[in-house]
Design a protein around this motif. Structure first.
Motif: not given
Length: 59
Positions: A12-23, A30-40
C-alpha cells in the motif's frame, strides 16, 4: 499472519508513493499537495492509486 499484513502495508505504501510520484511529475513540483494545486494533478494521483490497487489486487 503478521508477515502477510506487513507485506500488504508495504505494498500500500508503494502504491501511494508511486501515485504521488506520478502526480509530482505532472505538477512538476514535489510539494504540490501543500500548495494551490490543479484538479488534474489530484485526478492523476487518485486514478493511478486506484488503477494500481485494482491491477495488483487481481494479479
Amino acid at each position: 499472519m503478521v508477515w502477510l499484513c506487513t507485506r500488504a502495508t508495504i505494498g500500500d505504501a508503494n502504491i501511494a508513493f508511486g501515485a504521488y510520484a506520478l502526480a509530482v511529475y505532472c505538477a512538476k513540483d514535489w510539494f504540490w499537495v501543500a500548495k494551490s494545486w490543479h484538479w488534474s494533478t489530484l485526478l492523476v494521483y487518485l486514478a493511478v492509486g486506484l488503477i494500481l490497487t485494482i491491477v495488483l489486487t487481481h494479479s
